[in-house]
Design a protein around this motif. Structure first.
Motif, mmCIF file in Angstrom:
data_model
loop_
_atom_site.group_PDB
_atom_site.id
_atom_site.type_symbol
_atom_site.label_atom_id
_atom_site.label_comp_id
_atom_site.label_asym_id
_atom_site.label_seq_id
_atom_site.Cartn_x
_atom_site.Cartn_y
_atom_site.Cartn_z
ATOM 1 N N ALA A 1 0.992 -1.224 0.145
ATOM 2 C CA ALA A 1 -0.440 -0.190 -0.641
ATOM 3 C C ALA A 1 0.572 0.861 0.666
ATOM 4 C CB ALA A 1 -0.790 -0.417 1.270
ATOM 5 N N VAL A 2 1.647 1.408 0.657
ATOM 6 C CA VAL A 2 2.885 2.151 0.597
ATOM 7 C C VAL A 2 3.557 2.452 -0.372
ATOM 8 C CG1 VAL A 2 4.801 3.533 1.734
ATOM 9 C CG2 VAL A 2 3.206 1.940 3.413
ATOM 10 N N ALA A 3 4.316 1.470 -1.136
ATOM 11 C CA ALA A 3 5.131 1.739 -2.223
ATOM 12 C C ALA A 3 4.254 2.355 -3.069
ATOM 13 C CB ALA A 3 5.371 -0.226 -2.254
ATOM 14 N N ASN A 4 2.329 2.010 -3.553
ATOM 15 C CA ASN A 4 1.483 2.348 -4.657
ATOM 16 C C ASN A 4 0.329 3.421 -3.823
ATOM 17 O OD1 ASN A 4 -0.517 1.800 -6.348
ATOM 18 N ND2 ASN A 4 -2.199 2.390 -5.041
ATOM 19 N N GLU A 5 1.176 4.060 -2.934
ATOM 20 C CA GLU A 5 0.923 5.642 -2.664
ATOM 21 C C GLU A 5 2.187 5.825 -3.398
ATOM 22 O OE1 GLU A 5 -1.197 8.921 -1.660
ATOM 23 O OE2 GLU A 5 -1.778 6.536 -1.388
ATOM 24 N N LYS A 6 3.383 5.746 -2.812
ATOM 25 C CA LYS A 6 4.530 6.052 -3.726
ATOM 26 C C LYS A 6 4.410 7.076 -4.523
ATOM 27 C CE LYS A 6 7.198 5.937 1.038
ATOM 28 N NZ LYS A 6 8.271 7.612 0.952
ATOM 29 N N ALA A 7 4.483 5.540 -5.318
ATOM 30 C CA ALA A 7 3.961 5.440 -7.354
ATOM 31 C C ALA A 7 3.246 6.206 -7.580
ATOM 32 C CB ALA A 7 4.008 3.992 -7.692
ATOM 33 N N THR A 8 2.193 6.967 -6.734
ATOM 34 C CA THR A 8 1.397 7.878 -7.660
ATOM 35 C C THR A 8 2.340 9.132 -7.847
ATOM 36 O OG1 THR A 8 1.112 8.768 -5.037
ATOM 37 C CG2 THR A 8 -0.648 7.005 -6.182
ATOM 38 N N LEU A 9 3.594 9.514 -6.600
ATOM 39 C CA LEU A 9 4.019 10.850 -7.984
ATOM 40 C C LEU A 9 4.880 10.511 -8.767
ATOM 41 C CD1 LEU A 9 6.148 11.415 -3.820
ATOM 42 C CD2 LEU A 9 4.106 12.152 -4.607
ATOM 43 N N VAL A 10 5.554 9.154 -9.267
ATOM 44 C CA VAL A 10 6.266 9.077 -10.458
ATOM 45 C C VAL A 10 5.070 9.578 -11.488
ATOM 46 C CG1 VAL A 10 6.911 6.437 -11.906
ATOM 47 C CG2 VAL A 10 7.236 7.304 -9.446
ATOM 48 N N ARG A 11 3.944 8.322 -11.037
ATOM 49 C CA ARG A 11 2.228 8.443 -12.519
ATOM 50 C C ARG A 11 2.287 9.597 -12.721
ATOM 51 N NH1 ARG A 11 0.132 5.129 -8.365
ATOM 52 N NH2 ARG A 11 0.635 3.009 -8.661
ATOM 53 N N ALA A 12 2.228 10.609 -12.086
ATOM 54 C CA ALA A 12 1.828 12.248 -11.738
ATOM 55 C C ALA A 12 2.928 13.164 -12.733
ATOM 56 C CB ALA A 12 1.606 12.675 -10.856
ATOM 57 N N THR A 13 4.153 12.616 -12.594
ATOM 58 C CA THR A 13 5.433 13.161 -13.769
ATOM 59 C C THR A 13 4.793 13.302 -14.936
ATOM 60 O OG1 THR A 13 6.947 12.267 -12.085
ATOM 61 C CG2 THR A 13 7.907 12.855 -13.965
ATOM 62 N N ALA A 14 5.749 14.819 -15.482
ATOM 63 C CA ALA A 14 5.608 15.256 -16.342
ATOM 64 C C ALA A 14 6.352 14.436 -17.284
ATOM 65 C CB ALA A 14 5.933 16.900 -16.989
ATOM 66 N N LEU A 15 6.814 13.968 -18.806
ATOM 67 C CA LEU A 15 6.844 12.958 -19.461
ATOM 68 C C LEU A 15 8.495 14.033 -20.031
ATOM 69 C CD1 LEU A 15 4.160 11.718 -21.815
ATOM 70 C CD2 LEU A 15 5.317 10.253 -19.874
ATOM 71 N N ASP A 16 8.200 15.018 -19.808
ATOM 72 C CA ASP A 16 9.664 15.853 -20.173
ATOM 73 C C ASP A 16 10.628 16.092 -19.101
ATOM 74 O OD1 ASP A 16 7.686 17.699 -19.184
ATOM 75 O OD2 ASP A 16 8.488 18.833 -20.398
ATOM 76 N N TRP A 17 9.980 15.558 -17.736
ATOM 77 C CA TRP A 17 10.586 15.190 -16.646
ATOM 78 C C TRP A 17 11.630 14.229 -16.146
ATOM 79 C CZ3 TRP A 17 6.724 17.429 -11.752
ATOM 80 C CH2 TRP A 17 6.926 18.760 -12.248
ATOM 81 N N ALA A 18 12.542 14.272 -15.103
ATOM 82 C CA ALA A 18 13.326 13.117 -15.303
ATOM 83 C C ALA A 18 13.306 12.471 -13.494
ATOM 84 C CB ALA A 18 14.636 13.034 -14.932
ATOM 85 N N ILE A 19 13.419 10.804 -13.442
ATOM 86 C CA ILE A 19 12.364 10.837 -11.898
ATOM 87 C C ILE A 19 13.826 9.837 -11.279
ATOM 88 C CG2 ILE A 19 11.099 8.522 -10.586
ATOM 89 C CD1 ILE A 19 9.385 8.947 -13.549
ATOM 90 N N VAL A 20 14.094 10.543 -10.182
ATOM 91 C CA VAL A 20 15.059 9.849 -9.214
ATOM 92 C C VAL A 20 14.821 8.660 -8.252
ATOM 93 C CG1 VAL A 20 16.611 9.970 -7.821
ATOM 94 C CG2 VAL A 20 16.458 11.929 -9.549
ATOM 95 N N LEU A 21 15.095 7.326 -8.874
ATOM 96 C CA LEU A 21 14.565 6.152 -8.027
ATOM 97 C C LEU A 21 15.615 4.957 -6.944
ATOM 98 C CD1 LEU A 21 12.507 4.694 -10.904
ATOM 99 C CD2 LEU A 21 11.722 5.689 -8.568
ATOM 100 N N ASN A 22 15.418 4.853 -5.932
ATOM 101 C CA ASN A 22 16.147 3.832 -5.456
ATOM 102 C C ASN A 22 16.867 2.331 -5.947
ATOM 103 O OD1 ASN A 22 17.812 2.414 -3.285
ATOM 104 N ND2 ASN A 22 16.999 2.700 -1.721
#
Length: 296
Positions: A1-22
């Motif tokens: 549940a926590v991981a899914n909630e955090k994933a909403t940040l990734v899903r909301a990222t604009a396509l021309d942005w970058a995503i930093v992941l562990n």
């Protein structure tokens, strides 16, 4: 549940942005499939764009033994190996914070050299993995800002990793309760105490609502009663530590905060650090929550 909630940040990222992941966390790195944006990674795995290769405390030998003075982080940034030294701090957690920041730098097209040049300007934060000179030629590990089971274990392991001289130095842990743990709270405090004993912590001082749970864990792990100290509050704890403190000792302080008037009252271990500092006049600059209403 926590991981899914955090994933909403990734899903909301604009396509021309970058995503930093562990890259070390399988749940986090799986988020790269949530959005077709540019991904930059960090961690200890070889596949990470910023790979942590080694984390170590830099220590200096003095008349009272080995004392840590800062943290060295060796990392590969896009396969370029650099060593960054952070004076006045300890802790693997800081190494991961640097790696995450370096990955963010890559996302902004900074070079490895520019990232390292920025990193060495880092200034330690109050109450966060900070090394402070203590009375009697001791060294204080001030991580008093807050606490969780993972963070407390990390701090205990950092303390245990110091190559101290066992003939003249001891490792002392001062722990308060970890708050907001629900039904597992007592069990988790017991396990923390057991791990402290297994790591070779010489003295364990505790205060707060879960002191009894710490006592059970320490006893189960075989810590002699003479080396376990339960105190009514931080004021008593600070004085109790002074009674056993010897030149060269290494002292960790860590606990959750919490308002004094909300049951159970918070313990605020920055007051322990203030009691043990070699120069308490610097408390307003070095300690978290330096307001008199907190330190009183």
């Amino acid at each position: 549940a926590v991981a899914n909630e955090k994933a909403t940040l990734v899903r909301a990222t604009a396509l021309d942005w970058a995503i930093v992941l562990n890259a070390d966390d399988s749940r986090v790195i799986a988020m790269r499939h949530e959005r077709p944006a540019h991904v930059v990674t960090f961690g200890t795995t070889e596949a990470a764009d910023v790979q942590i290769l080694k984390v170590s405390l830099r220590c200096e030998r003095t008349a009272t033994g080995m004392h840590p003075v800062g943290l060295e982080v060796r990392a590969a940034i896009l396969h370029q190996v650099h060593t960054v030294y952070f004076p006045g701090v300890f802790g693997r957690s800081l190494a991961f914070a640097f790696a995450a920041a370096a990955a963010a730098g890559l996302a902004f097209d900074l070079t490895a050299e520019e990232i390292v040049a920025a990193a060495v300007q880092y200034e330690p934060l109050p109450g966060r993995v900070r090394l402070i000179p203590g009375i009697k030629g001791t060294t204080l590990f001030d991580d008093s800002y807050n606490a969780s089971p993972v963070a407390v274990l990390a701090a205990l392991r950092d303390l245990a990793s110091v190559p101290a001289d066992p003939a003249i130095q001891r490792k002392i842990a001062c722990l308060g309760e970890m708050r907001e743990l629900g039904e597992q709270s007592a069990l988790l405090h017991e396990r923390i105490a057991q791990e402290a004993v297994r790591l070779g912590i010489d003295h364990l001082f505790v205060a707060g609502a879960q002191a009894d749970a710490y006592a059970r864990g320490a006893k189960l792990a075989g810590l002699p009663a003479s080396r376990f100290h339960a105190c009514a509050d931080t004021a008593e704890l600070g004085l109790a530590v002074q009674e056993v403190l010897r030149p060269g000792d290494l002292v960790l302080a860590k606990a959750s905060e919490g308002p004094l008037r909300t049951p159970p009252p918070g313990v605020r271990f920055e007051r322990v650090i203030k009691e043990l500092m070699a120069d308490p006049a610097h408390a307003p600059d070095l300690l978290c929550r330096p307001d008199p209403t907190w330190l009183a």
